[in-house]
Design a protein around this motif. Sequence first.
Motif, PDB file in Angstrom:
ATOM      1  N   ILE A  92       0.864  -1.189   0.000  1.00 58.10           N
ATOM      2  CA  ILE A  92       0.000   0.000   0.000  1.00 58.10           C
ATOM      3  C   ILE A  92       0.893   1.228   0.000  1.00 58.10           C
ATOM      4  O   ILE A  92       1.779   1.360   0.858  1.00 58.10           O
ATOM      5  N   ARG A  93       0.667   2.127  -0.963  1.00 55.63           N
ATOM      6  CA  ARG A  93       1.513   3.313  -1.065  1.00 55.63           C
ATOM      7  C   ARG A  93       0.652   4.564  -1.237  1.00 55.63           C
ATOM      8  O   ARG A  93      -0.313   4.572  -2.013  1.00 55.63           O
ATOM      9  N   ASN A  94       0.993   5.610  -0.484  1.00 58.03           N
ATOM     10  CA  ASN A  94       0.401   6.928  -0.629  1.00 58.03           C
ATOM     11  C   ASN A  94       1.544   7.894  -0.928  1.00 58.03           C
ATOM     12  O   ASN A  94       2.459   8.043  -0.119  1.00 58.03           O
ATOM     13  N   TYR A  95       1.483   8.509  -2.101  1.00 65.42           N
ATOM     14  CA  TYR A  95       2.583   9.357  -2.557  1.00 65.42           C
ATOM     15  C   TYR A  95       2.320  10.789  -2.102  1.00 65.42           C
ATOM     16  O   TYR A  95       1.486  11.495  -2.677  1.00 65.42           O
ATOM     17  N   ILE A  96       3.034  11.176  -1.049  1.00 60.67           N
ATOM     18  CA  ILE A  96       2.811  12.471  -0.410  1.00 60.67           C
ATOM     19  C   ILE A  96       4.087  13.286  -0.503  1.00 60.67           C
ATOM     20  O   ILE A  96       5.126  12.883   0.038  1.00 60.67           O
ATOM     21  N   ASP A  97       4.028  14.413  -1.192  1.00 61.24           N
ATOM     22  CA  ASP A  97       5.212  15.263  -1.339  1.00 61.24           C
ATOM     23  C   ASP A  97       5.768  15.651   0.020  1.00 61.24           C
ATOM     24  O   ASP A  97       5.030  16.046   0.923  1.00 61.24           O
ATOM     25  N   GLY A  98       7.093  15.509   0.157  1.00 57.70           N
ATOM     26  CA  GLY A  98       7.759  15.903   1.389  1.00 57.70           C
ATOM     27  C   GLY A  98       7.790  14.820   2.449  1.00 57.70           C
ATOM     28  O   GLY A  98       8.511  14.940   3.434  1.00 57.70           O
ATOM     29  N   GLY A 111      -3.577   5.927   5.431  1.00 54.46           N
ATOM     30  CA  GLY A 111      -2.906   7.027   4.754  1.00 54.46           C
ATOM     31  C   GLY A 111      -1.401   7.021   4.900  1.00 54.46           C
ATOM     32  O   GLY A 111      -0.733   7.973   4.463  1.00 54.46           O
ATOM     33  N   LEU A 112      -0.846   5.967   5.508  1.00 49.98           N
ATOM     34  CA  LEU A 112       0.603   5.896   5.657  1.00 49.98           C
ATOM     35  C   LEU A 112       1.286   5.944   4.289  1.00 49.98           C
ATOM     36  O   LEU A 112       0.765   5.390   3.312  1.00 49.98           O
ATOM     37  N   PRO A 113       2.434   6.595   4.204  1.00 46.19           N
ATOM     38  CA  PRO A 113       3.134   6.639   2.906  1.00 46.19           C
ATOM     39  C   PRO A 113       3.353   5.255   2.302  1.00 46.19           C
ATOM     40  O   PRO A 113       3.269   5.077   1.094  1.00 46.19           O
ATOM     41  N   ARG A 114       3.649   4.277   3.155  1.00 43.45           N
ATOM     42  CA  ARG A 114       3.757   2.901   2.671  1.00 43.45           C
ATOM     43  C   ARG A 114       3.442   1.939   3.810  1.00 43.45           C
ATOM     44  O   ARG A 114       3.702   2.212   4.977  1.00 43.45           O
ATOM     45  N   ASN A 115       2.893   0.811   3.437  1.00 42.96           N
ATOM     46  CA  ASN A 115       2.568  -0.221   4.421  1.00 42.96           C
ATOM     47  C   ASN A 115       2.422  -1.537   3.673  1.00 42.96           C
ATOM     48  O   ASN A 115       2.361  -1.567   2.437  1.00 42.96           O
ATOM     49  N   ALA A 116       2.403  -2.622   4.412  1.00 42.31           N
ATOM     50  CA  ALA A 116       2.236  -3.948   3.813  1.00 42.31           C
ATOM     51  C   ALA A 116       1.285  -4.758   4.666  1.00 42.31           C
ATOM     52  O   ALA A 116       1.360  -4.739   5.903  1.00 42.31           O
ATOM     53  N   VAL A 117       0.383  -5.474   3.996  1.00 40.12           N
ATOM     54  CA  VAL A 117      -0.526  -6.418   4.648  1.00 40.12           C
ATOM     55  C   VAL A 117      -0.494  -7.701   3.826  1.00 40.12           C
ATOM     56  O   VAL A 117       0.125  -7.758   2.750  1.00 40.12           O
ATOM     57  N   TYR A 118      -1.142  -8.740   4.321  1.00 38.28           N
ATOM     58  CA  TYR A 118      -1.248  -9.951   3.517  1.00 38.28           C
ATOM     59  C   TYR A 118      -2.095  -9.673   2.275  1.00 38.28           C
ATOM     60  O   TYR A 118      -2.884  -8.712   2.237  1.00 38.28           O
ATOM     61  N   GLY A 119      -1.932 -10.521   1.274  1.00 39.65           N
ATOM     62  CA  GLY A 119      -2.655 -10.319   0.028  1.00 39.65           C
ATOM     63  C   GLY A 119      -4.161 -10.347   0.183  1.00 39.65           C
ATOM     64  O   GLY A 119      -4.883  -9.774  -0.646  1.00 39.65           O
ATOM     65  N   ASP A 120      -4.659 -10.990   1.238  1.00 38.39           N
ATOM     66  CA  ASP A 120      -6.099 -11.033   1.478  1.00 38.39           C
ATOM     67  C   ASP A 120      -6.568  -9.873   2.345  1.00 38.39           C
ATOM     68  O   ASP A 120      -7.736  -9.815   2.747  1.00 38.39           O
TER      69      ASP A 120
END
Length: 320
Positions: free
Chosen positions: A159-165, A249-258
């Motif tokens: 999961i990625r949220n592209y946030i300037d700065g 809303g975290l810039p990046r995170n990971a969860v299981y595929g489900d």
Amino acid sequence: MGLKLDESGGFIGASRFPISLANGNESLLVAVHDNVDRIREILIRNGALLLRGFEVTRNSFGEVVDLLCGARLEYVYRSTPRTSVADRIFTATNYPPDREIPLHCEEAYQRNWPMLLAFYCEQPATEGGETPLADIVKVTASIDPELVGKFRQRGVCYIRNYIDGIDLPWTDVFQTRNRAEVERFCAKHEIRFDWGQDDSLHTTQICQGTAVHPDSGDELWFNQAHLFHASSLGVGVAQDMIEAFGVDGLPRNAVYGDGAEIADEELATIRTAFKQESVTFRWQKDDVLLLDNMQVAHGRHRFSGQRSVLVAMGRPRFPE
């Protein structure tokens, strides 16, 4: 000319990674040209090869990668900042020198990835700056088989949220300012995307948790959940980020595929497995390090002084 292999020295810690030493002032390009098949065999068998004492330039470094791979790869859908210094030759990750880069396999957060990584040390750091390596065969064997099976079956959703700065802007990640080009890339690679009102972008992609090496047939741990997951920030920073942006809303995170959460404790065991298998060597000027990207993870230690290590990638592989 044959390659003189020294499998007894150079690396701190037990490893199967050999070093090839030059016979005087020899051209790396000529040596690789004369030994392409042998080098490929070494990489399949050992996973890494350090070439030391050869004459090398940026141009000849790139040509070496072309010899081994057919063509260098572009670096699109980035996860870290880099600078292009020549045709498909980049700086290693441009993080501050006081920041450690954890062990990982390059682009394991994608469904396609380079099989070969090549590093060229133009200038070793005054102190520190080593590129630690970890044997993924051993890392995989040291992880609880039940956890390996869990990641194999469920995969990882990035999961990625592209946030300037805050993190890389989407213009850097996708190497374009054109939204239509981003959307085409996402559609091609089955990346779900959603544009925000403030020109922000949210993406998710489900990728492999493990992958089978195309030459050895070994099932290997192959993902970057331990880098993307909020726990990689440390407890205090992770909590501050969650309070500021919310979990979604975290810039990046990971969860299981489900969609299920990955437990902090599970990722702690992964980081421990990488650390236990870590070996290091001290860079020397004009060293070239070749890695089988599926068999060997890499990272970066903190350093002081000027350091210039370049990277090129090649031979893409796609999971079946």
